[in-house]
Design a protein around this motif. Structure first.
Motif, PDB file in Angstrom:
ATOM      1  N   TYR A  11       0.819  -1.225   0.000  1.00 34.14           N
ATOM      2  CA  TYR A  11       0.000   0.000   0.000  1.00 34.14           C
ATOM      3  C   TYR A  11       0.849   1.270   0.000  1.00 34.14           C
ATOM      4  N   ASP A  12       2.043   1.202   0.545  1.00 33.48           N
ATOM      5  CA  ASP A  12       2.907   2.396   0.548  1.00 33.48           C
ATOM      6  C   ASP A  12       3.595   2.606  -0.791  1.00 33.48           C
ATOM      7  N   TYR A  17      -3.972   3.057  -6.402  1.00 35.31           N
ATOM      8  CA  TYR A  17      -5.360   3.082  -5.919  1.00 35.31           C
ATOM      9  C   TYR A  17      -5.751   4.522  -5.612  1.00 35.31           C
ATOM     10  N   MET A  44      -4.542  -0.851   7.310  1.00 34.80           N
ATOM     11  CA  MET A  44      -3.910  -0.229   6.149  1.00 34.80           C
ATOM     12  C   MET A  44      -4.916   0.639   5.399  1.00 34.80           C
ATOM     13  N   LEU A  45      -6.104   0.109   5.175  1.00 39.45           N
ATOM     14  CA  LEU A  45      -7.117   0.847   4.421  1.00 39.45           C
ATOM     15  C   LEU A  45      -7.546   2.104   5.172  1.00 39.45           C
ATOM     16  N   LYS A  48      -4.892   4.699   4.863  1.00 41.38           N
ATOM     17  CA  LYS A  48      -4.829   5.328   3.543  1.00 41.38           C
ATOM     18  C   LYS A  48      -6.075   6.145   3.229  1.00 41.38           C
ATOM     19  N   GLY A  77     -12.486  -0.554  -0.437  1.00 46.98           N
ATOM     20  CA  GLY A  77     -11.111  -0.991  -0.663  1.00 46.98           C
ATOM     21  C   GLY A  77     -10.942  -2.500  -0.596  1.00 46.98           C
TER      22      GLY A  77
END
Lengths: 238, 316
Positions: A11-12, A17, A44-45, A48, A77
């Motif tokens: 994700y980083d 996305y 994580m979601l 973000k 997500g």
């Protein structure tokens, strides 16, 4: 805990996305096939911006969007509802074929558990991914070597795991699943082979970062923790 | 019916670029023209049904409309969890085409007999279950299948089944069709699904000759069941008979009685349910041989009705 760094790097640094537009057609798709790892995904979601961080406090409450396994219809997500093991790779194969049919270049990443790949359906999907030369598909195996009942080598041994994926037609890479730089390098450059799907065997430690839980199968699934254990968990994360 | 269904996938693919076909390990040359015309939308994926369903789900999540085809037992019971979770929980527009619903594969024995497919498919939330009565009706159904939301299980008959449907009676998914109308005040109602509707029409003709007036209602859609039609036709019936080429536990007859039990305000009508009892068929032969074994041929249906009526005063 074993998959936190894997998801963090994805994700980083890797996935494309738009938190404000979770259905953006050109996004990369991440399927958490080991749905029981959803706490790490939710964190994580939320981080973000897919949903408010405060929602994390509602985990598993009656009206929460965040259940013990992730549901696509509820959580922005989340690509697919998972938790029944052995489903994610086939979903990924279908998504990868659809992307190809529509000449889109997004990637599909499927994160699987190691106990999960004891399911025969995973190997059906692996054959299919290989047949179709799905280079836009990456399987990441969170290989912490412990499943609910004990060590995978005792319950139903997966070794030689890398050779197996290679034999099934994948380009394979082994990596320390807690080494951020190594993960960034491996996941960022997939596909390894432009004519094959990629399997990333991420060697991990269950309960990583919490000394008293590391490598202990008894921590695979727990609820109703006493206050002192909860305090110790927070202390370990501090 | 089978060829009509499969060929319709190709026709739909021409109409709509979202349509894809997935088979397991089917006849060489199946849909060869579609394969040639749309190679990117034709897949033969091997003896791996769990993956077949998951693939179809992944495609549908991306906006495609997959038609997945294999033998009915393998597309229902073999990969039931994939059907439940990947298709039904996500409510995806995947169409499952099950070859040989019921007793079609009689020579191949119980491993290939789809006797409980209706029961287990209708138990899944979001699943639609369709068993048309002949090839003409299949054409009308397939034309409507494209825009139907959610997954559909399509149960195929043997092929070459007598044409008993009529275009003027129309077709709408979820809407039962009155195939024969009785006029006697307290008549018998035969309710059937799939090719049993044809057997019921033949049975009704025999019964008419003996002065027993029967209506025949065809439920091509077992789920969602046309509960209004069930209630309406059962209201003044002397006897309601359900007929299905499938196990009685949880099948079409159960669906009908579910409606009657839950929504009949003034007591239940007399009910006779014909189907396969709670056991695996233990004979081979032809489909008709096994239908006879389970009392589902037209003359057996009419005899069962007469028998039930004879006992009406005492038994119901």
């Amino acid at each position: 805990m074993s998959l936190v760094e894997i998801l963090r790097v994805l994700y980083d640094d890797v996935l494309r996305y738009r938190p404000e537009d979770p259905a953006w057609p050109d996004r990369d798709r991440l399927i958490l096939s080991k749905g029981h790892g959803c706490l790490a995904l939710y964190a994580m979601l939320a981080d973000k911006g897919f949903f408010p961080v405060e929602a994390l406090d509602s985990f598993c409450r009656r009206d929460s969007i965040l259940g013990g396994h992730p549901e696509a219809a509820k959580v922005p997500g989340v690509e697919a509802s998972t938790g029944a093991l052995g489903h994610g790779l086939s979903l990924g194969v279908g998504m990868a074929l659809a992307a190809r049919a529509r000449t889109r270049d997004h990637r599909i990443v499927v994160v699987m558990g190691d106990g999960e790949i004891q399911e025969g359906s995973v190997w059906e999907a692996a054959m299919s991914a290989s047949k179709h030369r799905l280079s836009n598909l990456t399987a990441v195996i969170d290989y912490n070597k412990l499943q609910s009942a004990g060590p995978t080598r005792e319950i139903l041994d997966l070794e030689p795991i890398t050779d197996k994926f290679r034999a099934f037609g994948f380009a394979t890479v082994e990596v320390d699943g807690h080494d951020i730089d190594a993960l960034r390098s491996v996941l960022g450059r997939a596909p390894v082979d432009s004519a094959k799907p990629t399997a990333v065997i991420a060697h991990t430690i269950k309960g990583k970062g919490i000394a008293f839980a590391e490598g202990d199968a008894n921590w695979h699934h727990k609820s109703r923790l006493p206050p002192e254990i909860t305090a110790a968990l927070y202390a370990a994360l501090a | 019916m089978r060829a009509t269904c499969i060929n319709a996938v190709h026709l739909l693919a021409r109409r709509d670029e979202r349509v894809v076909f997935l088979g397991s390990d089917l006849s060489p040359g199946l849909l060869a023209e579609m394969k040639s015309e749309f190679p990117q939308r034709w897949f033969m994926e091997g003896v791996a049904e769990a993956n077949l369903i998951g693939m179809a789900a992944g495609m549908a999540m991306e906006g495609l409309i997959p038609f997945a085809n294999t033998i009915a037992t393998f597309i229902t019971r073999r990969c039931y969890e994939q059907v439940a979770i990947d298709l039904c929980l996500h409510n995806l527009p995947v169409r499952l085409i099950g070859n040989g619903g019921g007793l079609v594969y009689a020579p191949l024995g119980p491993t290939h007999l789809a006797i409980e497919d209706i029961a287990i498919m209708r138990a899944l939330p979001n699943m639609t279950v369709v068993a048309v009565c002949d090839a003409d009706e299949m054409t009308r159904f397939m034309a409507q299948s494209l825009e139907w939301p959610g997954p559909i299980y399509i149960r195929l008959g043997k092929g070459g089944d007598p044409i008993v449907s009529r275009p003027e009676r129309g077709f709408s998914i979820g809407k039962a069709i009155l195939m024969r109308e009785a006029h006697a005040p307290r008549h018998v109602v035969l309710m059937a699904t799939g090719v049993m509707t044809g057997n019921c029409l033949a049975a009704a003709a025999t019964l008419a000759e003996q002065g027993i007036d029967c209506s025949v209602i065809h439920f091509h859609t077992v789920k969602p069941l046309d509960s209004a039609a069930v209630r309406e036709h059962a209201r003044d019936a002397r006897l309601v008979v359900t007929v299905e080429e499938g196990i009685k536990i949880g099948g079409f007859g159960s669906a009908v009685t579910d409606v009657l039990v839950e929504r009949c305000g003034k007591g239940l009508p007399a009910i006779l349910r014909l189907g396969i009892p709670d056991r695996f068929p233990d004979r081979y032969g032809s489909q008709n041989d096994l239908l006879e074994l389970f009392g589902l041929l037209p003359n057996q249906i009419s005899a069962a009705v007469i028998d039930a009526l004879g006992g009406t005063e005492q038994s119901f």
